[in-house]
Motif scaffolding. Structure first.
Motif, PDB file in Angstrom:
ATOM      1  N   ASP A   1      14.051  52.594  59.785  1.00 39.75           N
ATOM      2  CA  ASP A   1      14.722  52.844  61.067  1.00 39.75           C
ATOM      3  C   ASP A   1      14.340  51.819  62.141  1.00 39.75           C
ATOM      4  O   ASP A   1      15.174  51.412  62.949  1.00 39.75           O
ATOM      5  CB  ASP A   1      14.397  54.272  61.550  1.00 39.75           C
ATOM      6  CG  ASP A   1      12.893  54.542  61.627  1.00 39.75           C
ATOM      7  OD1 ASP A   1      12.157  54.074  60.732  1.00 39.75           O
ATOM      8  OD2 ASP A   1      12.448  55.192  62.586  1.00 39.75           O
ATOM      9  N   ILE A   2      13.088  51.374  62.134  1.00 34.88           N
ATOM     10  CA  ILE A   2      12.651  50.431  63.181  1.00 34.88           C
ATOM     11  C   ILE A   2      13.358  49.085  62.989  1.00 34.88           C
ATOM     12  O   ILE A   2      13.832  48.480  63.965  1.00 34.88           O
ATOM     13  CB  ILE A   2      11.113  50.246  63.160  1.00 34.88           C
ATOM     14  CG1 ILE A   2      10.428  51.608  63.358  1.00 34.88           C
ATOM     15  CG2 ILE A   2      10.660  49.274  64.244  1.00 34.88           C
ATOM     16  CD1 ILE A   2       8.915  51.592  63.186  1.00 34.88           C
TER      17      ILE A   2
ATOM     18  N   ASP B   1      -4.050  48.064  52.682  1.00 29.06           N
ATOM     19  CA  ASP B   1      -3.930  47.598  51.290  1.00 29.06           C
ATOM     20  C   ASP B   1      -5.289  47.450  50.607  1.00 29.06           C
ATOM     21  O   ASP B   1      -5.347  47.132  49.418  1.00 29.06           O
ATOM     22  CB  ASP B   1      -3.179  46.256  51.239  1.00 29.06           C
ATOM     23  CG  ASP B   1      -1.688  46.429  51.504  1.00 29.06           C
ATOM     24  OD1 ASP B   1      -1.223  47.579  51.552  1.00 29.06           O
ATOM     25  OD2 ASP B   1      -0.995  45.403  51.658  1.00 29.06           O
TER      26      ASP B   1
ATOM     27  N   ARG C   1       9.973  47.118  48.258  1.00 29.30           N
ATOM     28  CA  ARG C   1      10.400  47.438  49.609  1.00 29.30           C
ATOM     29  C   ARG C   1      10.783  46.189  50.404  1.00 29.30           C
ATOM     30  O   ARG C   1      11.648  46.223  51.279  1.00 29.30           O
ATOM     31  CB  ARG C   1       9.260  48.183  50.308  1.00 29.30           C
ATOM     32  CG  ARG C   1       9.562  48.546  51.719  1.00 29.30           C
ATOM     33  CD  ARG C   1       8.481  49.428  52.284  1.00 29.30           C
ATOM     34  NE  ARG C   1       8.519  49.440  53.724  1.00 29.30           N
ATOM     35  CZ  ARG C   1       9.340  50.169  54.446  1.00 29.30           C
ATOM     36  NH1 ARG C   1      10.201  50.961  53.840  1.00 29.30           N
ATOM     37  NH2 ARG C   1       9.325  50.113  55.760  1.00 29.30           N
TER      38      ARG C   1
ATOM     39  N   SER D   1       5.073  47.489  63.108  1.00 32.97           N
ATOM     40  CA  SER D   1       5.569  47.422  61.731  1.00 32.97           C
ATOM     41  C   SER D   1       5.607  45.967  61.277  1.00 32.97           C
ATOM     42  O   SER D   1       6.240  45.129  61.917  1.00 32.97           O
ATOM     43  CB  SER D   1       6.974  48.038  61.638  1.00 32.97           C
ATOM     44  OG  SER D   1       7.645  47.560  60.483  1.00 32.97           O
ATOM     45  N   VAL D   2       4.936  45.713  60.169  1.00 28.96           N
ATOM     46  CA  VAL D   2       4.891  44.354  59.622  1.00 28.96           C
ATOM     47  C   VAL D   2       6.306  43.906  59.243  1.00 28.96           C
ATOM     48  O   VAL D   2       6.806  42.864  59.693  1.00 28.96           O
ATOM     49  CB  VAL D   2       3.957  44.305  58.389  1.00 28.96           C
ATOM     50  CG1 VAL D   2       4.042  42.980  57.662  1.00 28.96           C
ATOM     51  CG2 VAL D   2       2.516  44.591  58.816  1.00 28.96           C
ATOM     52  N   GLY D   3       6.986  44.714  58.438  1.00 27.36           N
ATOM     53  CA  GLY D   3       8.304  44.324  57.933  1.00 27.36           C
ATOM     54  C   GLY D   3       9.330  44.179  59.043  1.00 27.36           C
ATOM     55  O   GLY D   3      10.111  43.225  59.065  1.00 27.36           O
TER      56      GLY D   3
ATOM     57  N   ILE E   1      -2.041  54.235  58.463  1.00 32.57           N
ATOM     58  CA  ILE E   1      -0.778  53.481  58.367  1.00 32.57           C
ATOM     59  C   ILE E   1       0.274  54.246  57.553  1.00 32.57           C
ATOM     60  O   ILE E   1       1.394  54.415  58.006  1.00 32.57           O
ATOM     61  CB  ILE E   1      -1.004  52.078  57.733  1.00 32.57           C
ATOM     62  CG1 ILE E   1      -2.121  51.327  58.458  1.00 32.57           C
ATOM     63  CG2 ILE E   1       0.297  51.272  57.729  1.00 32.57           C
ATOM     64  CD1 ILE E   1      -1.829  50.910  59.878  1.00 32.57           C
TER      65      ILE E   1
HETATM   66  C1  UD1 Z   1       3.723  45.696  54.793  1.00 32.21           C
HETATM   67  C2  UD1 Z   1       3.077  45.184  53.537  1.00 32.21           C
HETATM   68  C3  UD1 Z   1       2.235  46.279  52.896  1.00 32.21           C
HETATM   69  C4  UD1 Z   1       1.226  46.831  53.902  1.00 32.21           C
HETATM   70  C5  UD1 Z   1       1.926  47.238  55.191  1.00 32.21           C
HETATM   71  C6  UD1 Z   1       0.961  47.637  56.295  1.00 32.21           C
HETATM   72  C7  UD1 Z   1       4.584  43.521  52.679  1.00 32.21           C
HETATM   73  C8  UD1 Z   1       5.595  43.138  51.659  1.00 32.21           C
HETATM   74  N1  UD1 Z   1       4.105  44.757  52.608  1.00 32.21           N
HETATM   75  O1  UD1 Z   1       4.592  46.770  54.431  1.00 32.21           O
HETATM   76  O2  UD1 Z   1       1.571  45.737  51.767  1.00 32.21           O
HETATM   77  O3  UD1 Z   1       0.589  47.960  53.358  1.00 32.21           O
HETATM   78  O4  UD1 Z   1       2.720  46.143  55.703  1.00 32.21           O
HETATM   79  O5  UD1 Z   1       0.073  46.601  56.554  1.00 32.21           O
HETATM   80  O6  UD1 Z   1       4.195  42.712  53.502  1.00 32.21           O
HETATM   81  N2  UD1 Z   1       7.708  52.461  59.417  1.00 32.21           N
HETATM   82  C9  UD1 Z   1       8.683  53.274  59.936  1.00 32.21           C
HETATM   83  N3  UD1 Z   1       9.945  52.750  60.102  1.00 32.21           N
HETATM   84  C10 UD1 Z   1      10.243  51.457  59.787  1.00 32.21           C
HETATM   85  C11 UD1 Z   1       9.225  50.629  59.275  1.00 32.21           C
HETATM   86  C12 UD1 Z   1       7.953  51.154  59.088  1.00 32.21           C
HETATM   87  O7  UD1 Z   1       8.448  54.437  60.225  1.00 32.21           O
HETATM   88  O8  UD1 Z   1      11.405  51.034  59.979  1.00 32.21           O
HETATM   89  C13 UD1 Z   1       6.345  53.010  59.209  1.00 32.21           C
HETATM   90  C14 UD1 Z   1       5.926  52.994  57.744  1.00 32.21           C
HETATM   91  O9  UD1 Z   1       6.384  54.120  57.052  1.00 32.21           O
HETATM   92  C15 UD1 Z   1       4.421  52.952  57.881  1.00 32.21           C
HETATM   93  C16 UD1 Z   1       4.204  52.088  59.122  1.00 32.21           C
HETATM   94  O10 UD1 Z   1       5.430  52.148  59.846  1.00 32.21           O
HETATM   95  O11 UD1 Z   1       3.933  54.238  58.112  1.00 32.21           O
HETATM   96  C17 UD1 Z   1       3.834  50.663  58.869  1.00 32.21           C
HETATM   97  O12 UD1 Z   1       4.728  50.098  57.945  1.00 32.21           O
HETATM   98  P1  UD1 Z   1       5.052  48.556  57.919  1.00 32.21           P
HETATM   99  O13 UD1 Z   1       4.038  47.821  58.724  1.00 32.21           O
HETATM  100  O14 UD1 Z   1       6.481  48.353  58.260  1.00 32.21           O
HETATM  101  O15 UD1 Z   1       4.814  48.202  56.396  1.00 32.21           O
HETATM  102  P2  UD1 Z   1       5.685  47.291  55.442  1.00 32.21           P
HETATM  103  O16 UD1 Z   1       6.243  46.141  56.193  1.00 32.21           O
HETATM  104  O17 UD1 Z   1       6.599  48.131  54.652  1.00 32.21           O
END
Ligand code: UD1
Length: 417
Positions: free
Chosen positions: A124-125, A305, A92, A163-165, A327
């Motif tokens: 989307d975020i 995690d 991802r 959102s982390v990413g 999460i």
């Molecule tokens: C990162 C970590 C992952 C960890 C997660 C939460 C990396 C490579 N991966 O994943 O190991 O489990 O953080 O700590 O660092 N969401 C949306 N829209 C978006 C983005 C996220 O709805 O555009 C939702 C996701 O589906 C989820 C939540 O937001 O339910 C949190 O996701 P996010 O923090 O973005 O996780 P990742 O960055 O993918």
């Protein structure tokens, strides 16, 4: 396809050296795209996801080599702004190259990501926030086609959800945008602080203005940089839980215990004895594990995690426990396999209700995602028989030398074909 064979009943004993953080390395590698100067990175973990990210950078023209200690990245000949499905499908974090590619080239075509099967995991975020920096995008045939007609322009962005990413993508992109960006409701996981520290080393201008708000002044000049990646707190947490669940006695080394305090406090509450030094955690597991109710949450809460690993531990607790997953909506893939091993776990919405006092039985098992896989290894280590874990490529995405590290502390585990 490779499998892990685990012969159970191990009381893990000894020292474990924790590797560099996968989740800090991935955004830092993506952020190197911003620069045309040499970058030296130390302490990258030798895991599949990092190999994939390095291959992705190479596919875009990066020159990457390593000496004994460093990965040396030179992006001055980088000329492609395309991230193919083939490279992004398993991971991802591939989406993290979108922000830096837009900052560098003003346009990018990036495959929508794959990764663990732990929910729909949309982007989307990321996309809405990038559009506030002046990006226009469309999605077609599984790819994000994005363009910044006037270059990236600083803006005020409030993330609708932590959102982390998305926080990482925007921090990287805004670092080269024209003008100032304010990001609020940011994720503040230690890996994000590590990314910010790396960008500061390259000459970016970022400042935390409140707990979850960051001010970023775009720059147009970056410097050569050398950076050491932080330790992997999820790997550290996994070995702490391994000690707790096997009545083991482990010294977890190369860590900063303050960054894993929530999990240490939980393990103390369930009965483990823990002593903390500056770079080391000493844990002694206990015979009787006390039940506890847990909720995953963004940092500084319990890391999602580590949820699957904590669940294995609570299967062995003296009474019923509940884990609420806040999460990801579908992060209970390990439950069916743990139940096959004799656990009594019921799922109700985002809660897992865990009956205690489980004696896990050895079984042939199927790994489903990265952290679910390791939870099966932990459960297998407590059994009296031989377990075979299939699809361990999930494990190899995020755990460096897992069987070697476990063998060294007394586990009977080996990789078989
Ligand atoms: C990162 C970590 C992952 C960890 C997660 C939460 C990396 C490579 N991966 O994943 O190991 O489990 O953080 O700590 O660092 N969401 C949306 N829209 C978006 C983005 C996220 O709805 O555009 C939702 C996701 O589906 C989820 C939540 O937001 O339910 C949190 O996701 P996010 O923090 O973005 O996780 P990742 O960055 O993918």
């Amino acid at each position: 396809m490779q499998k892990l064979e685990v012969l159970g009943a191990a009381k893990l004993k000894g020292n474990v050296n924790i590797s560099g953080s996968k989740n800090a390395s991935l955004p830092i590698l993506a952020a190197t795209i911003l620069s045309n100067k040499k970058i030296f990175l130390k302490n990258l973990p030798k895991v599949k996801d990092i190999e994939t990210m390095i291959n992705l950078l190479k596919s875009m023209g990066s020159q990457i080599k390593s000496d004994k200690k460093n990965l040396i990245i030179n992006n001055y000949k980088q000329n492609k702004n395309f991230a193919s499905y083939n490279l992004v499908k398993t991971m991802r974090a591939g989406i993290l190259v979108l922000g830096p590619l837009l900052a560098k080239f003003g346009r990018a075509k990036v495959s929508l990501p794959g990764g663990c099967a732990i929910g729909t995991r949309p982007v989307d975020i990321h996309l809405k926030a990038l559009s506030k920096l002046g990006v226009k995008y469309k999605i077609s045939q599984g790819y994000v086609h994005a363009i910044a007609p006037k270059g990236l322009i600083g803006s005020k962005i409030h993330f609708p959800k932590i959102s982390v990413g998305a926080t990482e993508n925007l921090i990287i992109a805004a670092s080269l945008a024209k003008g100032t960006t304010f990001l609020s409701n940011c994720a503040i996981e230690p890996e994000i602080k590590d990314l910010v520290n790396f960008l500061l080393k390259m000459g970016c201008k970022l400042k935390w203005v409140s707990k979850r708000s960051l001010k970023i002044e775009g720059v147009n000049y970056l410097e050569e940089a050398s950076y050491t990646i932080m330790f992997d707190r999820i790997e550290a947490g996994t070995y702490l839980i391994a000690a707790a669940v096997t009545e083991g006695n482990l010294k977890i080394k190369n860590v900063n215990p303050t960054l894993i305090k929530t999990e240490i406090d939980i393990l103390k509450k369930i009965g483990a004895k823990i002593k903390v030094k500056r770079n080391e955690i000493h844990i002694i597991g206990c015979k009787k594990i006390k039940s506890i109710n847990l909720k995953t949450a963004p940092w500084p809460g319990l890391a999602t995690d580590l949820q699957a690993q904590m669940m294995v531990l609570l299967c062995k607790a003296n009474k019923k426990s509940i884990i609420q997953e806040n999460i990801f909506e579908n992060r209970f893939m390990h439950v069916a396999e743990l139940n096959r091993m004799g656990a009594k776990i019921l799922i109700n919405g985002n809660k897992a209700i865990i009956d205690g006092n489980t004696e896990f039985a050895a079984a042939e098992l199927m790994a489903t995602d990265l952290r679910a896989s390791v939870s099966l290894v932990l459960a297998a280590l407590t059994t009296k028989g031989k377990s075979l874990i299939n699809r361990i490529y999930h494990l190899d995405r995020g755990y460096e030398n897992i069987e070697k590290k476990l063998q060294k502390i007394g586990a009977k585990i080996r990789r078989v074909n």
